[in-house]
Design a protein around this motif. Structure first.
Motif, mmCIF file in Angstrom:
data_model
loop_
_atom_site.group_PDB
_atom_site.id
_atom_site.type_symbol
_atom_site.label_atom_id
_atom_site.label_comp_id
_atom_site.label_asym_id
_atom_site.label_seq_id
_atom_site.Cartn_x
_atom_site.Cartn_y
_atom_site.Cartn_z
ATOM 1 N N SER D 259 0.822 -1.218 0.000
ATOM 2 C CA SER D 259 0.000 0.000 0.000
ATOM 3 C C SER D 259 0.853 1.264 0.000
ATOM 4 C CB SER D 259 -0.932 -0.010 1.220
ATOM 5 O OG SER D 259 -0.163 -0.147 2.407
ATOM 6 N N GLU D 260 2.090 1.160 0.455
ATOM 7 C CA GLU D 260 3.011 2.305 0.419
ATOM 8 C C GLU D 260 3.782 2.358 -0.898
ATOM 9 O OE1 GLU D 260 4.568 2.433 5.047
ATOM 10 O OE2 GLU D 260 5.155 0.726 3.804
ATOM 11 N N HIS D 261 4.058 1.187 -1.419
ATOM 12 C CA HIS D 261 4.980 1.064 -2.549
ATOM 13 C C HIS D 261 4.298 1.288 -3.898
ATOM 14 C CE1 HIS D 261 7.826 -0.913 -5.345
ATOM 15 N NE2 HIS D 261 8.745 -0.680 -4.449
ATOM 16 N N ASN D 262 3.034 0.930 -3.981
ATOM 17 C CA ASN D 262 2.346 1.020 -5.274
ATOM 18 C C ASN D 262 2.301 2.446 -5.810
ATOM 19 O OD1 ASN D 262 1.912 -1.696 -5.352
ATOM 20 N ND2 ASN D 262 -0.279 -1.623 -4.894
ATOM 21 N N ASP D 263 2.509 2.569 -7.098
ATOM 22 C CA ASP D 263 2.498 3.871 -7.760
ATOM 23 C C ASP D 263 1.137 4.089 -8.418
ATOM 24 O OD1 ASP D 263 5.268 4.385 -7.196
ATOM 25 O OD2 ASP D 263 5.830 3.112 -8.877
ATOM 26 N N GLU D 264 0.352 4.969 -7.856
ATOM 27 C CA GLU D 264 -0.983 5.207 -8.412
ATOM 28 C C GLU D 264 -0.908 6.042 -9.690
ATOM 29 O OE1 GLU D 264 -3.738 4.771 -4.432
ATOM 30 O OE2 GLU D 264 -3.248 6.804 -5.114
ATOM 31 N N PHE D 265 -1.742 5.692 -10.644
ATOM 32 C CA PHE D 265 -1.779 6.392 -11.934
ATOM 33 C C PHE D 265 -2.675 7.627 -11.866
ATOM 34 C CE2 PHE D 265 -0.804 2.035 -13.377
ATOM 35 C CZ PHE D 265 0.287 2.299 -14.180
ATOM 36 N N PHE D 266 -2.322 8.632 -12.645
ATOM 37 C CA PHE D 266 -3.208 9.765 -12.864
ATOM 38 C C PHE D 266 -2.860 10.367 -14.236
ATOM 39 C CE2 PHE D 266 -0.534 13.578 -12.362
ATOM 40 C CZ PHE D 266 0.625 13.009 -11.852
ATOM 41 N N VAL D 267 -3.753 11.202 -14.728
ATOM 42 C CA VAL D 267 -3.476 11.899 -15.982
ATOM 43 C C VAL D 267 -3.021 13.304 -15.645
ATOM 44 C CG1 VAL D 267 -4.454 12.741 -18.153
ATOM 45 C CG2 VAL D 267 -5.140 10.503 -17.251
ATOM 46 N N GLU D 269 -1.241 17.264 -16.274
ATOM 47 C CA GLU D 269 -1.657 18.449 -17.041
ATOM 48 C C GLU D 269 -1.207 18.366 -18.494
ATOM 49 O OE1 GLU D 269 -0.334 21.915 -15.015
ATOM 50 O OE2 GLU D 269 -1.595 21.545 -13.246
ATOM 51 N N ASP D 270 -0.182 17.564 -18.735
ATOM 52 C CA ASP D 270 0.281 17.359 -20.109
ATOM 53 C C ASP D 270 -0.594 16.347 -20.853
ATOM 54 O OD1 ASP D 270 0.961 15.082 -18.744
ATOM 55 O OD2 ASP D 270 3.101 15.165 -19.209
ATOM 56 N N GLN D 271 -1.710 15.932 -20.194
ATOM 57 C CA GLN D 271 -2.635 14.959 -20.789
ATOM 58 C C GLN D 271 -2.008 13.576 -20.981
ATOM 59 O OE1 GLN D 271 -5.842 15.682 -20.921
ATOM 60 N NE2 GLN D 271 -5.163 17.632 -20.065
ATOM 61 N N LYS D 272 -0.915 13.357 -20.297
ATOM 62 C CA LYS D 272 -0.279 12.046 -20.384
ATOM 63 C C LYS D 272 -0.484 11.294 -19.076
ATOM 64 C CE LYS D 272 3.309 13.217 -23.708
ATOM 65 N NZ LYS D 272 4.725 13.576 -23.868
ATOM 66 N N VAL D 273 -0.373 9.981 -19.163
ATOM 67 C CA VAL D 273 -0.482 9.137 -17.975
ATOM 68 C C VAL D 273 0.796 9.257 -17.147
ATOM 69 C CG1 VAL D 273 -0.676 6.753 -17.173
ATOM 70 C CG2 VAL D 273 -2.039 7.527 -19.135
ATOM 71 N N HIS D 274 0.626 9.475 -15.856
ATOM 72 C CA HIS D 274 1.773 9.538 -14.947
ATOM 73 C C HIS D 274 1.471 8.734 -13.689
ATOM 74 C CE1 HIS D 274 4.097 12.491 -17.120
ATOM 75 N NE2 HIS D 274 2.978 13.179 -17.343
ATOM 76 N N THR D 275 2.500 8.549 -12.867
ATOM 77 C CA THR D 275 2.282 7.942 -11.551
ATOM 78 C C THR D 275 2.638 8.962 -10.484
ATOM 79 O OG1 THR D 275 4.520 7.009 -11.509
ATOM 80 C CG2 THR D 275 2.764 5.615 -12.396
ATOM 81 N N LYS D 276 1.886 8.899 -9.360
ATOM 82 C CA LYS D 276 2.096 9.893 -8.291
ATOM 83 C C LYS D 276 3.462 9.715 -7.656
ATOM 84 C CE LYS D 276 -2.848 9.974 -7.322
ATOM 85 N NZ LYS D 276 -3.918 9.550 -6.396
ATOM 86 N N THR D 277 3.829 8.515 -7.383
ATOM 87 C CA THR D 277 5.175 8.191 -6.924
ATOM 88 C C THR D 277 5.865 7.401 -8.034
ATOM 89 O OG1 THR D 277 4.200 6.231 -5.899
ATOM 90 C CG2 THR D 277 4.618 8.130 -4.467
ATOM 91 N N ASN D 278 7.143 7.122 -7.865
ATOM 92 C CA ASN D 278 7.860 6.376 -8.910
ATOM 93 C C ASN D 278 8.779 5.322 -8.285
ATOM 94 O OD1 ASN D 278 8.945 5.498 -11.335
ATOM 95 N ND2 ASN D 278 10.243 7.308 -11.622
ATOM 96 N N HIS D 279 8.193 4.519 -7.382
ATOM 97 C CA HIS D 279 8.975 3.399 -6.843
ATOM 98 C C HIS D 279 9.321 2.398 -7.936
ATOM 99 C CE1 HIS D 279 6.799 4.708 -3.066
ATOM 100 N NE2 HIS D 279 8.063 4.761 -2.707
ATOM 101 N N SER D 280 8.522 2.410 -8.989
ATOM 102 C CA SER D 280 8.751 1.471 -10.097
ATOM 103 C C SER D 280 9.987 1.824 -10.903
ATOM 104 C CB SER D 280 7.534 1.461 -11.027
ATOM 105 O OG SER D 280 6.371 1.068 -10.333
ATOM 106 N N GLY D 281 10.510 3.025 -10.684
ATOM 107 C CA GLY D 281 11.711 3.414 -11.419
ATOM 108 C C GLY D 281 11.490 3.510 -12.914
ATOM 109 N N GLY D 282 10.263 3.873 -13.286
ATOM 110 C CA GLY D 282 9.982 4.104 -14.706
ATOM 111 C C GLY D 282 9.768 2.848 -15.528
#
Lengths: 360, 360, 360, 360
Positions: D259-267, D269-282
């Protein structure tokens, strides 16, 4: 053992003639292709045994199952596994040769190389293995459809009986109309009779398959070692019983002078670059030039014959090998879809390799 | 572009006809081989231009340097880089074709595929690239010496002039005695005169090279796709100007019945397994069987001729291409060491692959 | 998609979590290995779901079938295909996420890369795919038996709960005695309780698996790019949820001076070369030196949790992803056989590559 | 020996520390790239010896020559060979160790594996070999420029001296401002002093390099085995002295709950998909997700120290190894461009592989 072919569109085949199943995994097929199961089965049907009295009378339905890589009718970009169960596993037909090295078969070399050998029906060296290639080749054809490429092979020679017409003089849509797969109906009948006579003598005969590929864009092929015709040659020579390969003017071309052989360029009415003649067979410097690609593949007579032959067994003792079982007197008619399949696999791989050459 | 060949004994060649140098890196050569520089140079000398009046009069010393992988006269198991500087870089000879597509050359296909093209002397598509293969092939021959394998190629046909003798009727040690590299002296002289006449007419002519490999142990080759003859075929078809390949009975074998074509096994006086005939060409099921391996390679007439030809330029305009420069009227004599080198590279790779098949 | 691993001992895996079957083809396995089906099944059983209350409660028998490459109980040198049918295909569990991108899953990247996605249970990105690796790895272990090599992995950390003992202080034969697969029983119980608590919270937790390989001969590994530890690293990082790899002294070793870190050589009582310390982890210059090989693999907490999380769907709309289905709160216990399998596959390949290095 | 890396953008390096030259052949680089020789040289200059008093005082100009594959300033799609002559070949510095196995060097394993060993300066196992990678990596960077990808590495730890800032808190443009290549100037000075002290003691020390990659499009990486981070890991572990690799949250991430590690998705302002955090390292599921890619590489202390150490010679006799010659007390500063080069080579290959995934 190297049962893997292709750099990007890569297949791995498996299976023995009388094992549980044969099959293939295709790794590297792009996502989004409509997976046409009916087409794949129809290609397998072109290769399956028991099609006419000049092919082996073995009965194999050759019905394939897809295990992975397809979802809701489309390829997903993940490996596509296809399996064809072996139904007709009369291994008793082969007990008598379990210890014998049949002349011009792979019995001796497999035994010497691997120590162990699945002798039933030739095991891995059986042409049955090519069914897996035909299934994968059908998938490759689906990919090539995006470029409107057509691949058409036909029997152009059986023994000394030779079809003396160039491919453009023939109506290739007629190839499937007869059991021999020769588009010239008169010649097809003569070949049929000749093969049937050979069968009655318990003998076998070889021949030539010609293959025509239309629609390949300019620029496929990767010199200096992976020239388009070099990979086509490797793929054809990897088919059981093949002894030779030539493309374009081939062996006959050596007797021409350069001034006769060279293909002069011009710009056609379609505003595309063409050549006046096509001795190059659609490939120059190992790269497709947009003209028709054509090549010829020589198949030796099938090694299995219904006559007694001298040979030795695994102990080096002299034995008489007697032909039994149900075999093809001439492999050519059933090899037509195999030649097409291998050509499709080569082209599918080069189509993806060509995409990877680009900057953007 | 794929300039890499081999799975374990792997070569990467580089270099353009008129660039700074051509060369090769061999990765996967075992350690402990006595590195015979004199032998490598002698192989390069067999291929180099200017050997006689029937070869191109270009002068290239083709002296190679080894940059790595050899220490105190032995290979170290690390990559062996060999470089051959280009000396004769008369690019002015080529200015006139910088924008033209010469008939049956790779000018058009390279331009279409890559956009950019080094037009000087054919650039990468020049047969000059094969010098790097000959250097690597010489190293491969050193490795094959451990198995006492010999590879001997010779010119067996030029145009319609055909040597009607089987290889066992010839004294192959005479091949290097004449400029044509045909072991039959009478035929060699006739071929020489024929090539010289062709040269005087400003034309070119093709032919056939036959290659004989003796001493390959039973068990080399990796079916189902990397059959020994399939890799030999790919390697030969990857040589510039090659249009066809056949091994063993080849295209002629298709006219035989199975009962005539099959090679019966027996145990010879040497207590080894042999075949009475060798239509199989030393390979069964894609695996060497211990008999002589033999194959034939068809070369088209060289595309460069000293006559005017119609063609187009990069803008699609009609042009007259006039032959200039110094070219071979017949590529066969100089291609003999190239055929041998490619065969050696195929076998060296399979020798190492065969070792990797074993449990212990 | 590249589902092929290995240069000589080469595997191709296929299959989706909820497709018809998963499986693997092994091409390049030597002939003559006693094919121990019971052992393969026992390895699969170590990985299968439903082993204890801290693993997923999904029920999959994971019974494999061998389709080819084995005859009369021995490998034949031909490709070995193994298939594991999928039994528990409750795709309805996944309907609710068909259109959602679950946080830290591969849903988004697969959709973006391939366009099409089999969303059922993660499709190809599911850890279910690793069952095929375990089957192939079991075969690799049979090959490594000829060199008396043992591979033993165990859980050495779960969350912050760390086993502070070196591997030589542990009795690795106890690893399989508990559900966590930690050879220290006290620590195993603590880890078990911790994982169970995490499960009850609907959360997940990561950890570390340590792997010890004994008996590797000196000389395996292929610098400069295919160093033994580089391939081990690649293989481990290719397992789902792995975030890091270190071998020998690893990340901790950077804080030592060279004079502390260097492993001095001596000749042991066994008359073999040894090192006094083993910070090198049994590998120097990318090549095994005969000492124990050991490495550590970091696994992140499983992405699937039983809590609500914010995310988006394929249309870019905000959604709440709710955990459903039956999942592992901690992947470590079931990952132990996967780590071993991948290590075995790397070593099997290098064992065959090492043979191919030799002159004779 | 496997000195080849990459599937499509494929490099083959060669050369020993004190041989005639080192170099690289790049096969598979697309045509049409502006070949910037000045940039390549500047990258080589970042790696070359003698940059400051904390690096080895050996003098090597490391000036490269391009032998092929470039015409009129552009790549032609043919193999690009680059050679760096070795100037400073004081082999006499190494005579004293010709027969000794230096602790934690590759002397023993190379001797055992290959039998023959070029002992001068470590021969092939010398880090000098990495200059060829830097040249090829510079070319890869030119290709990646088309996608506006940037790769920036820096020293984040030396011994116990750790830069406790995240990469986004740093001004990475300052990395090249100091001899250590740490973008934080205060820390850089402390590291410099620490390395210099270590040097004066005749000892060596390790550290960590962090690498940040920005701009990678969504969709690069080829699961299941060639995951993007798995290839990055292999590439990094293939650099001399590397002992560990982690990406994203790495080893630290195992202590977090899902629950701490997961990177939640959002869209965004650039209209692109991003993650709130980046534990995934891209990277998710082995495929880039468009976020920054970041990873850390652990380097052990250099094995060569200026102190006496016990060891053995090739006869198994005890010897004292005394450090001589000119060596780096800490390899980190010069390894920064090597890490970048290897990352660039991995990405260049995946950029071309990604293109080959498409239907049209």
């Amino acid at each position: 053992m190297s049962s893997t072919y292709g750099k990007i569109f890569r297949i791995s085949t498996f299976g023995e003639s009388h094992g549980r199943a044969i099959g293939v995994v295709v790794d590297g097929c792009p996502a989004g292709i409509d997976f046409n199961e009916i087409f794949i089965q129809s290609e397998l049907d072109r290769r399956k045994p028991g099609q006419s009295k000049i092919t082996t009378q073995r009965k194999e339905a050759d019905e394939f199952q897809v295990l992975s890589g397809v979802f809701e009718g489309k390829t997903t970009g993940t490996p596509i596994a296809m399996v064809i169960p072996n139904e007709d596993q009369r291994s008793k037909d082969y007990g008598h040769i379990s210890n014998q090295f049949r002349p011009s078969h792979a019995d001796y070399t497999y035994s010497a190389k691997y120590g162990v050998r699945d002798f039933r029906g030739g095991g891995r060296s059986s042409a049955r293995e090519t069914a897996a290639r035909v299934a994968a080749g059908a998938l490759a054809k689906m990919l090539l459809n995006f470029d409107s490429i057509t691949i058409q092979a036909y029997v152009s020679q059986v023994g000394k009986m030779k079809l003396n017409k160039e491919y453009w003089e023939l109506d290739l849509s007629k190839t499937e109309n007869n059991a021999v797969r020769c588009p010239d109906e008169t010649m097809a009948q003569q070949m049929f009779d000749y093969i049937d006579e050979t069968r009655k003598k318990g003998d076998s005969i070889g021949g030539i398959i010609t293959c025509i590929i239309k629609g390949v864009p300019v620029g496929w092929g990767e010199p200096v070692f992976d020239k388009l015709h070099a990979e086509l040659g490797k793929a054809m020579l990897g088919i059981n019983a093949v002894k030779g390969f030539e493309y374009g003017s081939g062996f006959a071309g050596i007797e021409l002078y350069g001034s006769e052989h060279n293909d002069e360029f011009f710009v056609g009415e379609d505003q595309k670059v063409h050549t006046k003649t096509n001795h190059s067979g659609g490939i120059q410097g190992g790269i497709s030039n947009g003209e028709d690609i054509y090549f010829r593949v020589a198949f030796k007579p099938v090694a299995t014959i219904m006559q007694d032959q001298e040979s030795i067994n695994a102990l080096g003792q002299k034995v008489i090998v007697s032909g039994k079982g149900r075999h093809d007197p001439c492999v050519l008619p059933r090899a037509v879809p195999i030649v097409e399949a291998m050509a499709a696999l080569v082209l599918a791989d080069f189509s993806l390799r060509a995409k990877s050459n680009r900057i953007s």
